[in-house]
Design an enzyme around this catalytic site. Structure first.
Site: not given
Lengths: 197, 67
Positions: A93, A135
Site C-alpha cells: 500500500h 497507490c
C-alpha cells in the site's frame, strides 16, 4: 568544424551490456492485499525466465524494507564478478508522498529505497530497474470525456499535500546529489496522486 | 487487484515481456501502459468506470534489452 555525429542505435555502446550477473529483489506486502500473491508468483517466474537471481521477501515491515535493501546492496558490492543489472519490485500500500506501508503499518519512503541502490558501487553505469506497485494517492482517474470534467476540476483545486508536477520538479532540483542519478528506470503502477488498481 | 488473477499492472507487464523478451524495455513498458490505459476498471465500491495510467520515469542512458 565537423559536426558531432549522434550515436547510432546499432553501435554496441548504445545498449547496456547484460552479460554479468542479474539480480532481483522482490519485497511484497501480501497481507491485506488480495490477489497480490498472483503478482508475486508471476514476477518471480518472469525474472527467473530473464536470467535474474531472485530474492523474495513477503510481508516486510517498514524497517525490513530498508534492511533488505541495504543487504541487497552490500551483497551486490561484495559479489565476485560483474553485476550487469538489478531489478527491484516493491509491492505494498502506498501514499501520495511516495510512502510505502510495511506490514506493520509504518511508512518507508520509496525514494530512499531508490537512493540506496543508486549508491551501489557494483551497479555504477548499470541499469537499475524499479517496479513500484502501490497507490500514489487517493484519486481515481475517470479517463477522458464529459464524465471526467468534474474530476479534473476537483484535481485543479486539490488541497496542499498532494504535490503538483511543479512541486515534484522543484524537489528534484533541490535534492542534494540529484544530478548524480543515472541509469535508473522506475515504472509506477499509477499516475502521481492516483490509486493503483 | 483481481483477487484471482492479480493486478493489471503486473499481469500485463509479464504478458508483454514474455511475448517480447528481447525488445527494448522502454518500448515494452510503453506498450504495457497503452494496454492498461485502455482498460476500464470497476472497483467493488464504485459504479463508475475508472482508468489507470502508469508512469515511466527513466534516466537510462542506453537501450535496455533484457534477453
Amino acid at each position: 568544424v565537423e559536426p558531432r555525429r549522434p550515436e547510432s542505435d546499432s553501435r554496441p555502446s548504445a545498449q547496456y551490456d547484460l552479460s554479468g550477473t542479474r539480480a532481483a529483489l522482490l519485497l511484497a506486502v501480501i497481507q491485506d492485499r488480495l490477489g497480490a500473491e498472483h503478482d508475486v508468483a508471476a514476477l518471480v517466474d518472469l525474472c527467473q525466465a530473464l536470467g535474474f537471481k531472485v530474492i523474495l521477501r513477503t510481508d516486510p515491515t517498514a524497517q525490513a524494507f530498508r534492511e533488505e535493501l541495504v543487504q541487497f546492496r552490500e551483497k551486490l558490492d561484495a559479489h565476485k564478478g560483474p553485476v550487469s543489472c538489478a531489478l527491484l519490485a516493491l509491492m505494498a500500500h502506498g501514499g501520495p508522498q511516495g510512502q510505502l506501508l510495511g506490514v506493520d503499518g509504518q511508512e518507508v519512503q520509496s525514494e530512499m529505497l531508490v537512493q540506496e541502490l543508486n549508491c551501489c558501487q557494483a551497479l555504477r553505469g548499470r541499469p537499475k530497474v524499479f517496479l513500484l506497485q502501490a497507490c500514489r494517492g487517493g484519486n481515481r482517474d475517470p479517463g477522458v470525456g464529459p464524465r471526467a470534467l468534474p474530476w479534473y476540476r476537483r484535481w485543479l483545486r486539490a488541497p496542499p499535500g498532494i504535490p503538483t508536477q511543479a512541486d515534484v520538479l522543484q524537489v528534484h532540483v533541490d535534492a542534494p546529489g540529484s544530478t548524480g542519478q543515472a541509469d535508473i528506470l522506475i515504472f509506477y503502477s499509477a499516475a502521481e496522486g492516483c490509486v493503483a488498481y | 487487484r483481481d483477487e484471482e488473477k492479480g493486478s493489471d499492472f503486473v499481469q500485463t507487464l509479464v504478458e508483454v515481456m514474455r511475448a517480447n523478451p528481447g525488445g527494448d524495455f522502454i518500448e515494452l513498458l510503453t506498450e504495457v501502459n497503452r494496454r492498461v490505459c485502455e482498460l476500464d476498471v470497476l472497483g467493488p465500491d464504485s459504479v463508475e468506470r475508472r482508468k489507470a495510467c502508469l508512469e515511466i520515469r527513466s534516466s537510462l542512458r542506453r537501450r535496455l534489452c533484457l534477453q
